[in-house]
Write an enzyme that holds these catalytic residues in place. Sequence first.
Site, mmCIF file in Angstrom:
data_model
loop_
_atom_site.group_PDB
_atom_site.id
_atom_site.type_symbol
_atom_site.label_atom_id
_atom_site.label_comp_id
_atom_site.label_asym_id
_atom_site.label_seq_id
_atom_site.Cartn_x
_atom_site.Cartn_y
_atom_site.Cartn_z
ATOM 1 N N ASN A 43 0.832 -1.207 -0.004
ATOM 2 C CA ASN A 43 0.012 0.034 0.212
ATOM 3 C C ASN A 43 0.772 1.258 -0.044
ATOM 4 O OD1 ASN A 43 0.542 0.712 2.950
ATOM 5 N ND2 ASN A 43 -0.485 -1.154 3.142
ATOM 6 N N ASP A 73 -4.603 -5.963 4.791
ATOM 7 C CA ASP A 73 -5.460 -6.970 5.229
ATOM 8 C C ASP A 73 -5.467 -8.129 4.788
ATOM 9 O OD1 ASP A 73 -7.070 -4.964 7.019
ATOM 10 O OD2 ASP A 73 -7.341 -3.871 5.446
ATOM 11 N N PRO A 100 -4.281 -11.540 10.292
ATOM 12 C CA PRO A 100 -5.052 -11.438 11.350
ATOM 13 C C PRO A 100 -5.121 -9.623 11.709
ATOM 14 C CG PRO A 100 -2.797 -12.251 11.819
ATOM 15 C CD PRO A 100 -3.089 -12.468 10.310
ATOM 16 N N ASP A 101 -5.992 -9.140 12.459
ATOM 17 C CA ASP A 101 -6.084 -8.043 12.735
ATOM 18 C C ASP A 101 -5.224 -7.698 14.104
ATOM 19 O OD1 ASP A 101 -6.706 -5.565 13.765
ATOM 20 O OD2 ASP A 101 -8.681 -5.308 12.865
ATOM 21 N N PHE A 111 -5.234 3.797 14.193
ATOM 22 C CA PHE A 111 -5.426 4.643 13.381
ATOM 23 C C PHE A 111 -6.657 4.370 12.376
ATOM 24 C CE2 PHE A 111 -2.354 8.338 12.758
ATOM 25 C CZ PHE A 111 -1.735 8.163 13.771
ATOM 26 N N LYS A 146 -14.338 1.374 14.601
ATOM 27 C CA LYS A 146 -12.906 0.750 15.025
ATOM 28 C C LYS A 146 -12.611 1.058 16.600
ATOM 29 C CE LYS A 146 -11.318 0.507 10.567
ATOM 30 N NZ LYS A 146 -10.516 1.337 9.549
HETATM 31 O O1 PMT Z 1 3.054 6.312 6.570
HETATM 32 P P1 PMT Z 1 2.284 7.485 5.690
HETATM 33 O O2 PMT Z 1 2.499 7.838 4.292
HETATM 34 O O3 PMT Z 1 2.830 8.846 6.560
HETATM 35 O O4 PMT Z 1 0.576 7.688 6.005
HETATM 36 C C1 PMT Z 1 0.024 7.498 7.344
HETATM 37 C C2 PMT Z 1 -1.145 6.772 7.290
HETATM 38 C C3 PMT Z 1 -2.014 7.314 6.373
HETATM 39 C C4 PMT Z 1 -0.753 5.111 7.178
HETATM 40 C C5 PMT Z 1 -1.757 6.667 8.715
HETATM 41 O O5 PMT Z 1 -2.128 8.025 8.935
HETATM 42 C C6 PMT Z 1 -3.018 5.948 9.136
HETATM 43 O O6 PMT Z 1 -3.991 6.297 8.993
HETATM 44 N N1 PMT Z 1 -2.704 4.695 9.486
HETATM 45 C C7 PMT Z 1 -3.423 3.685 9.461
HETATM 46 C C8 PMT Z 1 -3.555 2.700 8.121
HETATM 47 C C9 PMT Z 1 -4.684 1.548 8.252
HETATM 48 O O7 PMT Z 1 -4.228 0.520 8.033
HETATM 49 O O8 PMT Z 1 -5.707 1.944 8.706
HETATM 50 P P2 PMT Z 1 -7.223 1.060 8.982
HETATM 51 O O9 PMT Z 1 -8.347 1.828 9.176
HETATM 52 O O10 PMT Z 1 -7.043 0.084 7.641
HETATM 53 O O11 PMT Z 1 -6.709 0.075 9.968
HETATM 54 C C10 PMT Z 1 -7.319 0.568 11.383
HETATM 55 C C11 PMT Z 1 -6.247 -0.114 12.489
HETATM 56 O O12 PMT Z 1 -6.154 -1.459 12.466
HETATM 57 C C12 PMT Z 1 -4.765 0.787 12.334
HETATM 58 O O13 PMT Z 1 -4.432 1.079 13.428
HETATM 59 C C13 PMT Z 1 -4.022 -0.442 11.773
HETATM 60 O O14 PMT Z 1 -2.644 -0.346 12.011
HETATM 61 C C14 PMT Z 1 -4.705 -1.617 12.371
HETATM 62 N N2 PMT Z 1 -4.668 -2.915 11.575
HETATM 63 C C15 PMT Z 1 -5.139 -2.928 10.378
HETATM 64 C C16 PMT Z 1 -4.946 -4.107 9.369
HETATM 65 C C17 PMT Z 1 -4.609 -5.353 10.304
HETATM 66 N N3 PMT Z 1 -4.218 -6.302 9.598
HETATM 67 N N4 PMT Z 1 -3.945 -5.124 11.504
HETATM 68 C C18 PMT Z 1 -3.925 -4.033 12.324
HETATM 69 O O15 PMT Z 1 -3.789 -4.037 13.381
#
Ligand code: PMT
Length: 417
Positions: free
Chosen positions: A223, A292, A320-321, A341, A355
Amino acid sequence: MSGPRVRQPRDPAAPLEGARITLCVGGGIAAYKAAQVARLLDKAGAIVDVAMTKRAQKFVGPMTFQALTRRPVFTDLFSLTDEANIGHIQLADTADLVIVAPATANIIARLAAGAADDAVSSVILATKAPVLLAPSMNVNMWSHPLTQANVRRLVDVAGYKTVGPGTGFLACQWNGPGRLAEPTDIVEAAAHYLSVQDLAGVKLVVSAGPTYEAIDPVRFVGNRSSGKMGVALAAAARRRGADVRLILGPSAIPPPLGVTTTSVESAAQMQWALADATKDADVVVMTAAIADYRPAHAADQKIKRGEIGQTMTVELVANPDLLAELGKARGDATRPLLVGFAAETNDVIENARKKLASKRCDLVVANDVGEPGSGFAVDTNHVTLVDRTGAVDVPAGPKSVVAHRILDRVVALRSGR
Ligand code: PMT
């Protein structure tokens, strides 16, 4: 009598803004790099006064520092004009921080003996401000037991701080420890010692960057995350005194100084690294954009175009999450504090709230990644902090500043506010 300046911990997002720094320049070849230190301090908004030893002036002229700081330079303790115009007691009293760069073996020895026989040593002995030494000298001078004992004495008895020296190729043609720390690292150390230390001793883990999920040895599913936001958070937490562990996916952004970094590639590697790092963590901040899904099977050899034909199907399985797993493992305990995030393009706050609940976090940083100048790969960000008490908008700004506003909320949540 005005007396010494009252020194207060400063906003960690801009600790040098308006700070008074006395930069003491010693007589070594690295004196030329002190000009860059003065420039960076000035650029960060500090008021910089420079004092130079006689030997420093053999390497760089006072005019250089005067031009960079737009202030007179203190060079001679026994000059009637210097003492009347600037005065070593004034420089000592007005400073929020004194930086000695380069701190040569000679200056270190004289300071350790309590000497005050020139412009630099008299300012340093007279000051009540924190003193930051940036040593620079030949390898053998640095490793000499007398120099080492002198540095220990300055740290243990006088409470001085040090930054560097770095290791590398030296002007004396030796290779080893003795290089002046990089000017940016000296300025970051100054920012650290001026900042409020509201995360002192806190074990804080940050995940950052993307993950790469292999299709074959040359291709991956990934990504757009650059790692900038997570690295900014790690640097900000370090500046505020935290003991920071950074788990960094594939990223071109250099990890910050003073942070323990584990480099990983895939979600599986991030999971192992997190399991180890979070064992005794107080705070976990999940900035990483973890894939994911990953390919169900990664080929051992490069898949040849000719073997595939016009379409290629890659079967994906869910990763896994990791954040949800941390939330589940924590259960009803309060430690570690979990910050997630939410990278969203629509219904940003609503999705972040979901979330917060589903991943059992204490705080979710809602990131509208569709907004120009916000989210992936840019230097700025615009986020909203969502927790059980509500949602607070953080003004758009550099990721370094946004990181501090997120940490302000972490500090407040830790203290039950
Ligand atoms: O790295 P940069 O270029 O500076 O960009 C910053 C960013 C956009 C990546 C950052 O600000 C951001 O938004 N990070 C979260 C990215 C993300 O995966 O978001 P999500 O909404 O898909 O996931 C929600 C949360 O679950 C996140 O805290 C993520 O770390 C966590 N997650 C997601 C998938 C997974 N398999 N396991 C997780 O723990």
